[in-house]
Design a protein around this motif. Structure first.
Motif, PDB file in Angstrom:
ATOM      1  N   ASP A 199     -12.215   6.823  -4.234  1.00 31.90           N
ATOM      2  CA  ASP A 199     -10.923   7.128  -3.889  1.00 31.90           C
ATOM      3  C   ASP A 199      -9.912   6.040  -5.364  1.00 31.90           C
ATOM      4  O   ASP A 199     -10.754   4.899  -5.441  1.00 31.90           O
ATOM      5  CB  ASP A 199     -11.217   5.138  -2.990  1.00 31.90           C
ATOM      6  CG  ASP A 199     -12.357   5.854  -1.404  1.00 31.90           C
ATOM      7  OD1 ASP A 199     -11.843   7.500  -0.894  1.00 31.90           O
ATOM      8  OD2 ASP A 199     -13.189   6.347  -1.149  1.00 31.90           O
TER       9      ASP A 199
ATOM     10  N   GLY B 235       9.707   9.604  -4.038  1.00 33.55           N
ATOM     11  CA  GLY B 235       9.373  11.053  -4.413  1.00 33.55           C
ATOM     12  C   GLY B 235       9.962  11.216  -5.664  1.00 33.55           C
ATOM     13  O   GLY B 235       9.988  12.780  -6.391  1.00 33.55           O
TER      14      GLY B 235
ATOM     15  N   TYR C 271       0.509  -1.335  -0.094  1.00 31.85           N
ATOM     16  CA  TYR C 271      -0.264  -0.347  -0.072  1.00 31.85           C
ATOM     17  C   TYR C 271       0.722   1.112   0.422  1.00 31.85           C
ATOM     18  O   TYR C 271       1.695   1.676   0.551  1.00 31.85           O
ATOM     19  CB  TYR C 271      -1.086   0.242   1.318  1.00 31.85           C
ATOM     20  CG  TYR C 271      -1.281   1.035   1.409  1.00 31.85           C
ATOM     21  CD1 TYR C 271      -2.886   1.424   0.134  1.00 31.85           C
ATOM     22  CD2 TYR C 271      -1.190   2.214   2.207  1.00 31.85           C
ATOM     23  CE1 TYR C 271      -3.113   2.915   0.977  1.00 31.85           C
ATOM     24  CE2 TYR C 271      -2.393   3.122   2.905  1.00 31.85           C
ATOM     25  CZ  TYR C 271      -3.250   3.913   2.107  1.00 31.85           C
ATOM     26  OH  TYR C 271      -4.054   5.131   1.981  1.00 31.85           O
ATOM     27  N   LEU C 272       0.995   2.224  -1.086  1.00 33.77           N
ATOM     28  CA  LEU C 272       1.430   3.043  -0.739  1.00 33.77           C
ATOM     29  C   LEU C 272       0.769   4.484  -0.579  1.00 33.77           C
ATOM     30  O   LEU C 272       1.217   5.186  -0.324  1.00 33.77           O
ATOM     31  CB  LEU C 272       1.779   3.300  -2.259  1.00 33.77           C
ATOM     32  CG  LEU C 272       3.329   4.443  -2.632  1.00 33.77           C
ATOM     33  CD1 LEU C 272       4.141   4.009  -1.924  1.00 33.77           C
ATOM     34  CD2 LEU C 272       3.792   4.033  -4.330  1.00 33.77           C
ATOM     35  N   GLN C 273      -0.261   4.639  -1.400  1.00 37.12           N
ATOM     36  CA  GLN C 273      -1.248   6.502  -1.425  1.00 37.12           C
ATOM     37  C   GLN C 273      -2.514   6.064  -1.047  1.00 37.12           C
ATOM     38  O   GLN C 273      -3.285   4.961  -1.983  1.00 37.12           O
ATOM     39  CB  GLN C 273      -0.466   7.200  -2.009  1.00 37.12           C
ATOM     40  CG  GLN C 273      -1.261   8.224  -1.885  1.00 37.12           C
ATOM     41  CD  GLN C 273      -0.429   9.242  -0.322  1.00 37.12           C
ATOM     42  OE1 GLN C 273       0.672   9.025  -1.245  1.00 37.12           O
ATOM     43  NE2 GLN C 273      -1.418   9.751  -0.290  1.00 37.12           N
ATOM     44  N   HIS C 274      -3.244   6.577  -0.684  1.00 39.26           N
ATOM     45  CA  HIS C 274      -4.488   6.879  -0.998  1.00 39.26           C
ATOM     46  C   HIS C 274      -5.271   8.049  -0.924  1.00 39.26           C
ATOM     47  O   HIS C 274      -4.555   9.445  -0.484  1.00 39.26           O
ATOM     48  CB  HIS C 274      -5.131   6.880   0.489  1.00 39.26           C
ATOM     49  CG  HIS C 274      -7.264   6.595   0.619  1.00 39.26           C
ATOM     50  ND1 HIS C 274      -7.807   6.023   1.246  1.00 39.26           N
ATOM     51  CD2 HIS C 274      -8.109   7.359  -0.801  1.00 39.26           C
ATOM     52  CE1 HIS C 274      -9.095   5.681   1.022  1.00 39.26           C
ATOM     53  NE2 HIS C 274      -9.084   6.298  -0.297  1.00 39.26           N
ATOM     54  N   VAL C 275      -5.683   8.175  -2.610  1.00 36.38           N
ATOM     55  CA  VAL C 275      -5.749   9.889  -3.019  1.00 36.38           C
ATOM     56  C   VAL C 275      -7.798  10.289  -3.151  1.00 36.38           C
ATOM     57  O   VAL C 275      -8.514   9.065  -3.297  1.00 36.38           O
ATOM     58  CB  VAL C 275      -4.911   9.953  -4.646  1.00 36.38           C
ATOM     59  CG1 VAL C 275      -6.072  11.682  -4.881  1.00 36.38           C
ATOM     60  CG2 VAL C 275      -3.877   9.484  -4.440  1.00 36.38           C
TER      61      VAL C 275
ATOM     62  N   LEU D 200      -7.098   3.907  -4.800  1.00 31.14           N
ATOM     63  CA  LEU D 200      -6.114   3.881  -4.054  1.00 31.14           C
ATOM     64  C   LEU D 200      -4.723   2.632  -4.547  1.00 31.14           C
ATOM     65  O   LEU D 200      -4.519   2.613  -5.713  1.00 31.14           O
ATOM     66  CB  LEU D 200      -6.381   2.521  -3.393  1.00 31.14           C
ATOM     67  CG  LEU D 200      -7.566   2.667  -2.742  1.00 31.14           C
ATOM     68  CD1 LEU D 200      -8.421   1.717  -1.752  1.00 31.14           C
ATOM     69  CD2 LEU D 200      -7.292   4.052  -1.081  1.00 31.14           C
ATOM     70  N   ILE D 201      -3.905   3.225  -4.104  1.00 29.59           N
ATOM     71  CA  ILE D 201      -2.135   3.332  -5.116  1.00 29.59           C
ATOM     72  C   ILE D 201      -1.311   2.209  -4.532  1.00 29.59           C
ATOM     73  O   ILE D 201      -0.957   2.497  -3.013  1.00 29.59           O
ATOM     74  CB  ILE D 201      -1.042   4.671  -5.818  1.00 29.59           C
ATOM     75  CG1 ILE D 201      -2.019   5.719  -6.236  1.00 29.59           C
ATOM     76  CG2 ILE D 201       0.221   4.379  -6.547  1.00 29.59           C
ATOM     77  CD1 ILE D 201      -2.643   5.407  -7.447  1.00 29.59           C
TER      78      ILE D 201
END
Length: 123
Positions: free
Chosen positions: A107, A121, A65-69, A109-110
């Motif tokens: 959502d 980054g 799990y990396l990111q939730h945008v 999800l990355i």
């Protein structure tokens, strides 16, 4: 593959074999990205958040799990989200006893395929 973008509303529940998340994880090269786009269906009834189940299924399939945008779907005016009155889901009036979930966001999800470090980054 470097990128898999999956969009299913509501989110696909994993099978006992972990599908479709296991297949998506196998398709990705190490360091590849799965972007899962999902939203809760609009309409009457209790709000159900599928995000935790998606994260669990993806991690079980070997993805990190990396990111939730949050992708805002409503019109924004100042600091308010403008939601249309006609939700098209019910003829019942909206009340505390008869809530309606409106489509205000999706959502994104990355997840990162294991086997390669995150870039920190850098583009």
């Amino acid at each position: 593959m470097d990128l898999v973008v999956a969009c299913q509303l509501p989110a696909p529940a994993p099978t006992s074999a972990g599908e479709p998340y296991a297949s998506w994880a196998r398709w990705l090269r190490p360091g590849g990205v799965l972007a899962m786009i999902t939203a809760n269906p609009a309409g009457p009834g209790r709000f159900a958040n599928h995000t935790g189940a998606i994260i669990t299924a993806a991690e079980t399939a070997g993805l990190a799990y990396l990111q939730h945008v949050i992708a805002v779907l409503a019109h924004v005016e100042g600091d308010r989200l403008l939601i249309p009155d006609d939700h098209g889901a019910s003829t019942e009036p909206v009340s505390a006893r008869n809530p309606v979930h409106v489509p205000a966001h999706a959502d994104v999800l990355i997840f990162l395929a294991q086997g390669a470090p995150a870039t920190g980054g850098q583009a």
